[in-house]
Write an enzyme that holds these catalytic residues in place. Sequence first.
Site, PDB file in Angstrom:
ATOM      1  N   GLU A 111     -17.915  16.242   1.472  1.00 43.50           N
ATOM      2  CA  GLU A 111     -16.958  15.153   1.288  1.00 43.50           C
ATOM      3  C   GLU A 111     -17.527  13.919   1.971  1.00 43.50           C
ATOM      4  O   GLU A 111     -18.564  13.985   2.643  1.00 43.50           O
ATOM      5  CB  GLU A 111     -15.593  15.534   1.883  1.00 43.50           C
ATOM      6  N   HIS A 227      -5.993   7.353   1.741  1.00 42.34           N
ATOM      7  CA  HIS A 227      -6.917   8.107   0.883  1.00 42.34           C
ATOM      8  C   HIS A 227      -7.166   7.271  -0.363  1.00 42.34           C
ATOM      9  O   HIS A 227      -6.221   6.743  -0.947  1.00 42.34           O
ATOM     10  CB  HIS A 227      -6.287   9.456   0.505  1.00 42.34           C
ATOM     11  N   ARG A 273     -14.061   6.889   4.023  1.00 43.36           N
ATOM     12  CA  ARG A 273     -12.804   6.730   3.286  1.00 43.36           C
ATOM     13  C   ARG A 273     -12.226   5.318   3.361  1.00 43.36           C
ATOM     14  O   ARG A 273     -11.696   4.802   2.381  1.00 43.36           O
ATOM     15  CB  ARG A 273     -11.813   7.711   3.894  1.00 43.36           C
ATOM     16  N   HIS A 334      -2.316   8.504   3.937  1.00 48.38           N
ATOM     17  CA  HIS A 334      -2.715   9.920   3.929  1.00 48.38           C
ATOM     18  C   HIS A 334      -2.631  10.588   5.292  1.00 48.38           C
ATOM     19  O   HIS A 334      -2.143  11.710   5.400  1.00 48.38           O
ATOM     20  CB  HIS A 334      -4.153   9.984   3.401  1.00 48.38           C
ATOM     21  N   ARG A 369     -10.689   9.225  10.623  1.00 49.66           N
ATOM     22  CA  ARG A 369     -10.957  10.670  10.641  1.00 49.66           C
ATOM     23  C   ARG A 369     -11.996  11.052   9.587  1.00 49.66           C
ATOM     24  O   ARG A 369     -11.929  10.625   8.440  1.00 49.66           O
ATOM     25  CB  ARG A 369      -9.656  11.424  10.348  1.00 49.66           C
TER      26      ARG A 369
HETATM   27  C1  SIN Z   1      -9.169  15.616   0.433  1.00 47.36           C
HETATM   28  O1  SIN Z   1      -9.136  16.743  -0.039  1.00 47.36           O
HETATM   29  O2  SIN Z   1      -9.717  14.656  -0.084  1.00 47.36           O
HETATM   30  C2  SIN Z   1      -8.468  15.398   1.724  1.00 47.36           C
HETATM   31  C3  SIN Z   1      -9.163  16.076   2.793  1.00 47.36           C
HETATM   32  C4  SIN Z   1      -8.759  15.485   4.093  1.00 47.36           C
HETATM   33  O3  SIN Z   1      -7.915  14.595   4.134  1.00 47.36           O
HETATM   34  O4  SIN Z   1      -9.328  15.867   5.103  1.00 47.36           O
END
Ligand code: SIN
Length: 513
Positions: A111, A227, A273, A334, A369
Amino acid sequence: MKQYDYIIVGSGIGGLYIGLLAKELGSVLIITKGSIADCNTRYAQGGIAAAIDKGDSPELHFRDTINAGDGLCNEEAVHILVNEAPDRIADLVNFGVPFDTLNGNIALTIEAAHSVPRVLHAGGDTTGEHIETTLSRKVAESKIEVLEDCLATEIIVEAGVVKGIKALDCRTESSQEFGCRFLILATGGAGQLYKFNTNSEIATGDGIALAFNAGAEIVDMEFFQFHPTALHLPGVTSFLITEAVRGEGGVLRNVEGHRFMPDYAPEGDLAPRDVVARSLLYEMQKTGSDSVFLDATHLSPRVITTRFPHIYRFCLEQGLDITKEPVPVAPAAHYMMGGIKTNTWGETNIAGLFGAGETACTGVHGANRLASNSMLEVLVFAKRIIEKTKKPSRRAPTTSKRDEVYHLLTKRESPRVRPVLNLSSLQQLLWDKVGIIRDKESLAQAANTLFSWQKSLPKPADRSSYELSNLILSGRLVTEAALIREESRGAHFRSDFPQSSSKWQRHIVFRAD
Ligand code: SIN
């Protein structure tokens, strides 16, 4: 008053995991304002990060977490997080969480802002639901007492020491009191502050309000993570489209089809993010649109339906086949990085009071985060809370050189217009004035309105009035902290102070007068 060793407020991953560990040491009561299944954990799609792969290491995980946190992480807490991660994952495996596997090994995805794949997942994109279901089953088997429809309304503190909790039975609206030696708040965040959010309805800042009103310190509230990719369809509530879709190769395009992220950041679609969320806003403004597109149509349909079955099905129910069409997405609130200030044992400045998970701030996330560090943080520090209760401190020292303590203002200008107060006007206010991009004027307007709303609030009497009151207090803490921090850092972006400043490499801590 019935007495317990441990009272835990909240029934997400934190509440349940702590309950399971605590029952080995004493009597346990879990209270939750809805049903045991009502929590934010259930909504977590992407997964849980841990350096368990041969090509990875706690040092790399440490570096990525620190980089994401933009100068405000507590390094000691991050060391603990990344080093204790593999053991906590082993606990989940032992409890029976069915992580997805590939060729006999736990499957890992990547990610944003992770330098290697290290995100474990279950059921493809229903990681939180699998964890929650597994832990709830264990709690039921172990006969831990769980009181549902029970909303914590006040912490009982005597001479700086926790003695118990007052609670409202939401069905009868009668009050109850329970005594305890250790009170652990694991109530989740405050995503319901915002009109567009990816959170469960329970995320109303309850832990923040309980702790603040009891005299606990609240820190880093200006850092609210948005998010970038929540489904954006008319008439459909925001629904998270996990970052793992981009991790597996999905790309962002504006409404004209242009793949825009490489214009903003060298990491492209997997930039941090906050960078992606702001870039989406700029593209939406530039093209006069209220969304952009997340395009996964070039991926094999089998990858989409097996890795993201929940998202695939949900979108299909809305008439959108994501194997064939790009998904309209826009940012949504988020995750709250700030929270009840704790040390690395989960202790607050009130003896016997602990905070766990999103409602707490251990300092691991700093100003932003790293994706999939949140459930990991809950597990690592939950375990440490239980260890600490074996040898409790009288009072936890929590302020550091980098903390600056403030009180909420007791006077503010009357707002020029004061909208009628209800959940949707509150959410609209925060979205418009305390959102992804803020400035002094918008924040001051929001602060004045929130202050005036708070003054006019009648004494709460039922679940929804308590929740509204908790949200207003949480909203005030977010807004006042965002006004004080005259710089941009991590998730906090001030258009009137677009650079970060070394003089702001410190934390804003609020304490009740
Ligand atoms: C996501 O699945 O994009 C969210 C994961 C997260 O917020 O840590």
